[in-house]
Write a protein that holds these residues in place. Structure first.
Motif, PDB file in Angstrom:
ATOM      1  N   ALA A  14       0.841  -1.201   0.000  1.00 47.24           N
ATOM      2  CA  ALA A  14       0.000   0.000   0.000  1.00 47.24           C
ATOM      3  C   ALA A  14       0.876   1.250   0.000  1.00 47.24           C
ATOM      4  O   ALA A  14       0.581   2.238  -0.677  1.00 47.24           O
ATOM      5  CB  ALA A  14      -0.922  -0.009   1.219  1.00 47.24           C
ATOM      6  N   ALA A  15       1.980   1.192   0.739  1.00 43.99           N
ATOM      7  CA  ALA A  15       2.868   2.363   0.806  1.00 43.99           C
ATOM      8  C   ALA A  15       3.453   2.677  -0.569  1.00 43.99           C
ATOM      9  O   ALA A  15       3.519   3.831  -0.983  1.00 43.99           O
ATOM     10  CB  ALA A  15       3.987   2.123   1.811  1.00 43.99           C
ATOM     11  N   ILE A  16       3.839   1.636  -1.293  1.00 45.80           N
ATOM     12  CA  ILE A  16       4.448   1.857  -2.608  1.00 45.80           C
ATOM     13  C   ILE A  16       3.458   2.557  -3.546  1.00 45.80           C
ATOM     14  O   ILE A  16       3.804   3.490  -4.263  1.00 45.80           O
ATOM     15  CB  ILE A  16       4.939   0.522  -3.219  1.00 45.80           C
ATOM     16  N   ILE A  17       2.194   2.099  -3.480  1.00 44.17           N
ATOM     17  CA  ILE A  17       1.162   2.715  -4.321  1.00 44.17           C
ATOM     18  C   ILE A  17       1.043   4.209  -4.037  1.00 44.17           C
ATOM     19  O   ILE A  17       0.869   5.039  -4.920  1.00 44.17           O
ATOM     20  CB  ILE A  17      -0.178   1.982  -4.085  1.00 44.17           C
ATOM     21  N   ASN A  18       1.175   4.553  -2.776  1.00 51.46           N
ATOM     22  CA  ASN A  18       1.131   5.945  -2.361  1.00 51.46           C
ATOM     23  C   ASN A  18       2.371   6.713  -2.790  1.00 51.46           C
ATOM     24  O   ASN A  18       2.316   7.891  -3.101  1.00 51.46           O
ATOM     25  CB  ASN A  18       1.083   5.998  -0.823  1.00 51.46           C
ATOM     26  N   GLN A  19       3.512   6.014  -2.749  1.00 48.14           N
ATOM     27  CA  GLN A  19       4.792   6.713  -2.852  1.00 48.14           C
ATOM     28  C   GLN A  19       5.305   6.898  -4.263  1.00 48.14           C
ATOM     29  O   GLN A  19       5.939   7.909  -4.562  1.00 48.14           O
ATOM     30  CB  GLN A  19       5.847   5.972  -2.025  1.00 48.14           C
ATOM     31  N   VAL A  20       5.040   5.928  -5.127  1.00 52.37           N
ATOM     32  CA  VAL A  20       5.599   6.028  -6.472  1.00 52.37           C
ATOM     33  C   VAL A  20       5.219   7.351  -7.154  1.00 52.37           C
ATOM     34  O   VAL A  20       6.086   8.034  -7.708  1.00 52.37           O
ATOM     35  CB  VAL A  20       5.230   4.793  -7.315  1.00 52.37           C
TER      36      VAL A  20
ATOM     37  N   PRO B 265      -8.799   8.239   4.393  1.00 49.84           N
ATOM     38  CA  PRO B 265     -10.264   8.281   4.414  1.00 49.84           C
ATOM     39  C   PRO B 265     -10.842   8.372   3.003  1.00 49.84           C
ATOM     40  O   PRO B 265     -10.116   8.706   2.057  1.00 49.84           O
ATOM     41  CB  PRO B 265     -10.578   9.559   5.201  1.00 49.84           C
ATOM     42  N   THR B 266     -12.116   8.081   2.877  1.00 51.41           N
ATOM     43  CA  THR B 266     -12.739   8.159   1.550  1.00 51.41           C
ATOM     44  C   THR B 266     -12.667   9.589   1.034  1.00 51.41           C
ATOM     45  O   THR B 266     -12.540  10.538   1.805  1.00 51.41           O
ATOM     46  CB  THR B 266     -14.229   7.769   1.608  1.00 51.41           C
TER      47      THR B 266
ATOM     48  N   LYS C 124      -3.460  10.755  -7.269  1.00 49.83           N
ATOM     49  CA  LYS C 124      -4.730  10.025  -7.394  1.00 49.83           C
ATOM     50  C   LYS C 124      -5.464  10.153  -6.072  1.00 49.83           C
ATOM     51  O   LYS C 124      -4.837  10.319  -5.028  1.00 49.83           O
ATOM     52  CB  LYS C 124      -4.461   8.546  -7.638  1.00 49.83           C
ATOM     53  N   SER C 125      -6.777  10.017  -6.100  1.00 49.45           N
ATOM     54  CA  SER C 125      -7.548  10.141  -4.860  1.00 49.45           C
ATOM     55  C   SER C 125      -7.368   8.872  -4.019  1.00 49.45           C
ATOM     56  O   SER C 125      -6.980   7.815  -4.519  1.00 49.45           O
ATOM     57  CB  SER C 125      -9.024  10.339  -5.178  1.00 49.45           C
ATOM     58  N   ASN C 126      -7.668   9.004  -2.729  1.00 48.23           N
ATOM     59  CA  ASN C 126      -7.549   7.859  -1.814  1.00 48.23           C
ATOM     60  C   ASN C 126      -8.337   6.650  -2.319  1.00 48.23           C
ATOM     61  O   ASN C 126      -7.862   5.517  -2.263  1.00 48.23           O
ATOM     62  CB  ASN C 126      -8.064   8.227  -0.427  1.00 48.23           C
ATOM     63  N   ASP C 127      -9.550   6.909  -2.775  1.00 41.17           N
ATOM     64  CA  ASP C 127     -10.394   5.792  -3.211  1.00 41.17           C
ATOM     65  C   ASP C 127      -9.811   5.099  -4.452  1.00 41.17           C
ATOM     66  O   ASP C 127      -9.876   3.876  -4.575  1.00 41.17           O
ATOM     67  CB  ASP C 127     -11.822   6.272  -3.485  1.00 41.17           C
ATOM     68  N   ASP C 128      -9.235   5.904  -5.342  1.00 40.90           N
ATOM     69  CA  ASP C 128      -8.609   5.297  -6.530  1.00 40.90           C
ATOM     70  C   ASP C 128      -7.402   4.446  -6.145  1.00 40.90           C
ATOM     71  O   ASP C 128      -7.185   3.361  -6.676  1.00 40.90           O
ATOM     72  CB  ASP C 128      -8.162   6.382  -7.518  1.00 40.90           C
TER      73      ASP C 128
ATOM     74  N   PHE D 183      -4.913  -0.838  -5.169  1.00 40.99           N
ATOM     75  CA  PHE D 183      -4.280  -1.763  -4.229  1.00 40.99           C
ATOM     76  C   PHE D 183      -5.038  -3.093  -4.174  1.00 40.99           C
ATOM     77  O   PHE D 183      -4.452  -4.175  -4.251  1.00 40.99           O
ATOM     78  CB  PHE D 183      -4.216  -1.131  -2.833  1.00 40.99           C
ATOM     79  N   ILE D 184      -6.362  -3.009  -4.066  1.00 40.24           N
ATOM     80  CA  ILE D 184      -7.164  -4.230  -3.984  1.00 40.24           C
ATOM     81  C   ILE D 184      -7.019  -5.046  -5.264  1.00 40.24           C
ATOM     82  O   ILE D 184      -6.782  -6.252  -5.226  1.00 40.24           O
ATOM     83  CB  ILE D 184      -8.647  -3.881  -3.714  1.00 40.24           C
ATOM     84  N   ASP D 185      -7.126  -4.345  -6.391  1.00 43.58           N
ATOM     85  CA  ASP D 185      -7.073  -5.060  -7.668  1.00 43.58           C
ATOM     86  C   ASP D 185      -5.739  -5.778  -7.871  1.00 43.58           C
ATOM     87  O   ASP D 185      -5.683  -6.842  -8.468  1.00 43.58           O
ATOM     88  CB  ASP D 185      -7.336  -4.093  -8.836  1.00 43.58           C
ATOM     89  N   GLN D 186      -4.667  -5.200  -7.378  1.00 40.45           N
ATOM     90  CA  GLN D 186      -3.389  -5.883  -7.598  1.00 40.45           C
ATOM     91  C   GLN D 186      -3.106  -6.930  -6.525  1.00 40.45           C
ATOM     92  O   GLN D 186      -2.340  -7.862  -6.754  1.00 40.45           O
ATOM     93  CB  GLN D 186      -2.247  -4.868  -7.732  1.00 40.45           C
ATOM     94  N   THR D 187      -3.727  -6.792  -5.342  1.00 41.49           N
ATOM     95  CA  THR D 187      -3.386  -7.698  -4.244  1.00 41.49           C
ATOM     96  C   THR D 187      -4.213  -8.984  -4.253  1.00 41.49           C
ATOM     97  O   THR D 187      -3.711 -10.057  -3.900  1.00 41.49           O
ATOM     98  CB  THR D 187      -3.552  -6.973  -2.889  1.00 41.49           C
ATOM     99  N   VAL D 188      -5.470  -8.892  -4.653  1.00 38.30           N
ATOM    100  CA  VAL D 188      -6.330 -10.080  -4.618  1.00 38.30           C
ATOM    101  C   VAL D 188      -5.733 -11.254  -5.416  1.00 38.30           C
ATOM    102  O   VAL D 188      -5.641 -12.370  -4.893  1.00 38.30           O
ATOM    103  CB  VAL D 188      -7.764  -9.743  -5.098  1.00 38.30           C
TER     104      VAL D 188
END
Lengths: 250, 96, 318
Positions: free
Chosen positions: C134-140, C203-204, C222-226, C231-236
């Motif tokens: 999750a951090a990487i998604i935020n940080q890149v 938060p949303t 990108k927004s938090n929700d995006d 994150f979900i799509d890549q982790t599942v």
């Protein structure tokens, strides 16, 4: 298997294992981020050495044991590290004093081990000596800073040196395995390092405005597996996973 | 906040390999120059990023002020005659 | 400066950012830009160093030497990342000591996820896989942010962090392919870390206060929700691959959106932890404060020694 060589390797490797474990537990709790990172580096160097030694020991043992079995599945009496390295991280003065008192020895030791007839040990020593040379520089610098820093740091560091001094003599005791390996040109004659060691330590303590302790009362036993009470707790952590979940891969 | 003296800030420059220049790679805190070098080694070259390190205490760096960027840097912009492309030469001329 | 002059400077400033120009420390910047950056960068730095604690907790107990050195190196990197980010803050004229003070007195926030306990070895896997993921998604995206020192710090962080997530996922693979007991340990860790990891992305959008301004300054792309959806799509699929089950009965592939639908996040829990009532908030702060206070005499000694050395040098010269 060559039991003497096996025991000899453990005698060398256990020191790095236990000291590495002690330093590792400080990660995240150092006096500054920079110092924290530096101490973790030393811990990582030591564990790197440990792995090379135990992998070699496992090869010599020739049974199914791995580096991890050797590191984590012996009983308390089977660890043969010196008492010095298992002493706790009482405070930063103790941590640096312990490091300094060991590094000076470790560097002298590896310089000789590099000349070993055993090519594997010689190669490990050759690689490790650069790491330990840096450790020694790091801990020596800190002993000077703390000894010649403030009144508080001077007093704390003197106390640490005084109380750890009793564990220094053991560094130069020979075990049976030592004697056998020295005779074969594989092991290091630690008794021959003693004079240089104390001279060097004395010089640096002097420069750090610290007193070299005069006490001639020394503790020993680590090399025979008779440890201080501190080791048991360290081992409970070190062995926890392997003991709780035996025979699994991680 | 106490008025205590904290470890000063140092700027770290690392040469990644011989033949290349030292490049600024970040900063850190250290009490003196020896510690600054040691810390720089442990913080900035953990992954074999360097063969040489310079450290300099940040306060010793004199920097130009971006407010003066006009007078500092713009006068160079129209001195095109300092660049080889300013000069018209026939295409047949070689080695020039 | 007159208000009109300031407005004009602000306009030029926004235009520079819109043109993808970087802002450097000595450049003129609106006070709000400076404050927002100090806040975000220091929160990020605090998260790195508080984040060392839950994992540092397992260094002495790592199950093998290989795992031990990997974990040590990872936690050490986090100290490094904290350091890079504090340095970036310092370029805006606020000292590391001031920032520590804000952290220690509870004025500054850090990522709430580190207030959850690490109770089994599998948590080292779950943290590396999910929390670092999750951090990487935020940080890149922050490698392209407008403030130069922040962008440079993030480039370094992202480069170094690439091994962290792999380290964690590898731990999970081993457990998932291990004995039933090990697999259970892995599933249990996933169960406990899944939801906090989703919350970690913030938060949303409806409740997120800073988003619009931050987008403009490229503090956020990108927004938090995006980000959460990404994150979900890549982790599942990663969970599927090793036979672990995401603890969300409402999780379902949505063919039309080409994304996963997922269940309701318990935002009450999120706000409770943010406000200091998570399982480990107090321990984490206590550990940080102790390290800092117990280190004080050490830092003082080093300064005193440095001054003495300087004096001696000057005497020699004189």
């Amino acid at each position: 298997m060559n039991q003497n060589l096996y025991n000899y390797i453990l005698g060398v490797a256990d020191n790095s294992l236990i000291l590495g474990q002690r330093l590792g537990s400080l990660t995240g709790h150092g006096p500054s981020l920079e110092t924290d990172i530096a101490c973790t580096n030393i811990s990582l160097d030591l564990f790197g050495q440990v792995r090379s030694y135990y992998q070699y020991a496992a090869k010599i043992a020739g049974d199914k044991r791995t580096e991890d079995d050797i590191a984590m599945l012996r009983k308390e009496r089977e660890y043969v590290n010196v008492l010095l390295v298992e002493q706790p991280n009482t405070d930063f003065a103790y941590t640096m004093a312990r490091q300094f008192l060991f590094d000076v020895y470790h560097h002298l030791f590896l310089t000789q081990l590099e000349k070993s007839k055993d090519l594997t040990l010689s190669a490990i020593a050759k690689k490790s000596i650069k790491e330990v040379s840096y450790h020694q520089r790091f801990s020596t610098d800190w002993i000077k800073r703390l000894g010649d820093g403030t009144e508080v740091s001077h007093q704390k560091t003197q106390e640490a040196i005084d109380s750890l001094w009793t564990y220094t003599d053991e560094l130069f005791h020979q075990t049976e395995a030592d004697k056998a390996m020295v005779a074969e040109g594989i092991g290091v004659d630690v008794t021959a390092l003693k004079e240089t060691y104390y001279k060097k330590v004395d010089e640096i303590l002097n420069e750090a405005t610290l007193q070299t302790p005069e006490s001639k009362w020394f503790q020993k036993g680590g090399k025979q597996g008779i440890h201080t009470e501190h080791l048991g707790y360290l081992l409970s952590d070190l062995q926890y996973m392997q003991r709780t979940y035996p025979n699994m891969e991680w | 906040m106490s008025d205590k003296k904290n470890w000063p800030l140092w700027e770290v420059f690392v040469r990644s390999k011989n033949g290349l220049e030292h490049r600024h790679c970040g900063s850190l805190h250290a009490a003196d120059e020896d510690m600054a070098l040691e810390n720089a080694r442990d913080v900035y070259t953990r992954r074999s990023e360097g063969v040489s390190i310079w450290v300099v205490e940040s306060k010793h760096i004199t920097a130009s002020n971006p407010e003066n960027n006009g007078e500092m840097f713009e006068p160079a912009h129209d001195k095109v005659y300092r660049h080889p492309t300013f000069y018209d030469l026939p295409d047949e001329v070689k080695h020039m | 400066m007159s208000e009109e002059q300031i407005r004009s400077l602000e306009r030029q400033f926004e235009e520079r950012i819109a043109r993808d120009e970087k802002i450097e420390p000595k450049d003129w910047m609106p006070e709000k830009y400076r404050k927002t950056h100090i806040r975000q960068m220091s929160q990020h730095a605090h998260s790195e160093i508080v984040g060392m604690l839950p994992e540092g907790n397992w260094i002495t107990r790592a199950p093998s030497l290989r795992r031990k050195v990997a974990l040590l190196a990872k936690v050490q990197d986090e100290a490094g990342h904290g350091l890079y980010l504090y340095s970036a803050c310092e370029t805006l004229g606020v000292s590391r000591e001031e920032l520590y003070d804000q952290l220690h007195t509870g004025k500054a926030k850090y990522s709430s996820i580190f207030n959850y306990p690490t109770v089994t070895w599998a948590d080292m896997g779950a943290i590396g896989w999910l929390v670092d993921g999750a951090a990487i998604i935020n940080q890149v995206p922050l490698c392209n942010t407008s403030y130069g020192p922040y962008a440079r710090a993030m480039i370094r962080v992202c480069k170094e962090e690439s091994f962290h997530q792999r380290q964690g996922y590898e731990i999970m693979i081993k457990l998932a392919n291990g004995t039933p007991e090990q697999k259970e340990m892995a599933q249990d860790a996933l169960n406990r870390w899944w939801w906090p990891s989703l919350m970690m992305l913030g938060p949303t959008d409806a409740e997120s206060i800073h988003t619009e301004q931050s987008m403009k300054w490229k503090l956020k792309r990108k927004s938090n929700d995006d980000l959460r959806q990404q994150f979900i799509d890549q982790t599942v699929p990663q969970a599927d691959l090793i036979g672990l089950t995401i603890p969300d009965p409402d999780l379902k592939w949505n063919e039309e959106r080409q994304s996963y639908d997922f269940g309701e996040i318990n935002w009450d829990e999120f706000w409770q932890v943010v406000k200091g009532h998570g399982p480990c908030n107090k321990e984490r702060m206590k550990a940080r404060v102790n390290a800092w206070e117990e280190g004080e005499w050490v830092r003082d000694a080093a300064m005193a020694y440095a001054e003495k050395k300087q004096e001696r040098k000057q005497k020699q010269v004189g």
